[in-house]
Enzyme design. Structure first.
Site, PDB file in Angstrom:
ATOM      1  N   GLY A   1       0.856  -1.180   0.000  1.00 15.59           N
ATOM      2  CA  GLY A   1       0.000   0.000   0.000  1.00 15.59           C
ATOM      3  C   GLY A   1       0.892   1.230   0.000  1.00 15.59           C
TER       4      GLY A   1
ATOM      5  N   SER B   1       5.738  -5.401  -1.326  1.00 19.53           N
ATOM      6  CA  SER B   1       5.688  -3.985  -1.696  1.00 19.53           C
ATOM      7  C   SER B   1       6.094  -3.122  -0.502  1.00 19.53           C
ATOM      8  CB  SER B   1       4.305  -3.651  -2.246  1.00 19.53           C
ATOM      9  OG  SER B   1       4.290  -2.382  -2.851  1.00 19.53           O
ATOM     10  N   ALA B   2       5.199  -2.306   0.039  1.00 20.95           N
ATOM     11  CA  ALA B   2       5.532  -1.468   1.190  1.00 20.95           C
ATOM     12  C   ALA B   2       6.027  -2.304   2.368  1.00 20.95           C
ATOM     13  CB  ALA B   2       4.318  -0.642   1.612  1.00 20.95           C
TER      14      ALA B   2
ATOM     15  N   HIS C   1       8.803  -3.389  -7.143  1.00 24.19           N
ATOM     16  CA  HIS C   1       8.138  -3.052  -8.416  1.00 24.19           C
ATOM     17  C   HIS C   1       9.132  -2.430  -9.412  1.00 24.19           C
ATOM     18  CE1 HIS C   1       4.153  -3.555  -6.510  1.00 24.19           C
ATOM     19  NE2 HIS C   1       4.599  -2.779  -5.534  1.00 24.19           N
TER      20      HIS C   1
ATOM     21  N   GLU D   1       8.532  -7.441 -10.195  1.00 21.02           N
ATOM     22  CA  GLU D   1       7.352  -8.188  -9.763  1.00 21.02           C
ATOM     23  C   GLU D   1       7.495  -9.663 -10.133  1.00 21.02           C
ATOM     24  OE1 GLU D   1       3.978  -6.190 -11.338  1.00 21.02           O
ATOM     25  OE2 GLU D   1       4.205  -4.468  -9.991  1.00 21.02           O
TER      26      GLU D   1
END
Length: 233
Positions: free
Chosen positions: A89, A121-122, A158, A193
């Protein structure tokens, strides 16, 4: 022993949510199935919905997901966790909330004590030295950019070299080059990814069939799939 799985993303291409990550997660988790999920990176999704989304995605693999927001004491929840998952997020919001609930040290101690950590991700970005190489907009200001510091490396999830035709803004590489100009001795690993980094006490490995990229001292080097990055530790 530290066991941290740092996924670039929750999806690879058009695959269902977290489906590509399940084989990676299984390798790290072993027989452990009970998971404390930290949904603080979610901003446009409420924490109950985010937790349910993760629970539904991982239920076929037998994982039991409980959100940290459901506990009266987030610190005690971390201390008692069998495994800790941190979702993607907005990285700035995630780190802000980790500071707000005084969770950085408890998570760090838990992971160093052997509690498996899985981030995407985060959730991967905060495992590094700081969040200074996140891709996210700073929608909220955490007390510091310093993160969990599970390893002395910056992450860029990413990562892509793609530049849309007609786009005149900076590329991802250009942004990381700016970071290298100011932070000459700090390594940045850009992971695509579908891939992940796996960290243990003394080893760091690239998992998956995608290349990654190492930025340091003004140079960019290609990292081949399944490479050993332990010299960065």
């Amino acid at each position: 022993m530290i066991q941290a799985l740092l996924l670039s993303a929750s999806r690879e291409g058009d695959t269902p949510y977290l489906s590509h990550a399940i084989p990676f997660i299984n390798k790290v988790m072993g027989k452990t199935k009970d998971v404390l999920f930290i949904p603080y990176a979610g901003v446009s999704i409420n924490y109950d919905d985010y937790t349910k989304m993760v629970s539904d995605a991982l239920a076929p693999a037998g994982y039991n997901i409980v959100g940290i927001h459901q506990f009266d004491s987030p610190i005690e929840a971390v201390k008692n966790a069998k495994a800790i998952f941190v979702g993607g997020g907005n990285t700035f919001h995630l780190l802000h909330e980790l500071y707000r609930y005084e969770l950085l040290d408890p998570i760090r101690q838990a992971v160093r004590g052997g509690t498996p950590y899985v981030g995407w991700s985060a959730g991967s970005n905060v495992a590094g030295d700081s969040i200074r190489t996140t891709n996210d907009m700073p929608i909220i200001q955490p007390p510091s950019f310093d993160a969990l510091k599970l390893m002395p490396v910056q992450l860029n999830p990413h990562y892509t070299d793609y530049k849309p035709p007609g786009h005149n803004g900076e590329t991802r590489q250009m942004r990381i080059e700016e970071f290298m100009t100011i932070n000459k001795n700090m390594a940045v690993v850009g992971i695509e990814e579908g891939s992940a980094l796996y960290l243990t006490d003394n080893t760091l490995n690239l998992w998956g069939d995608k290349q990654a990229y190492l930025f340091k001292s003004g140079n960019k080097a290609t990292i081949e799939p399944n490479s050993d990055l332990s010299p960065l530790l």
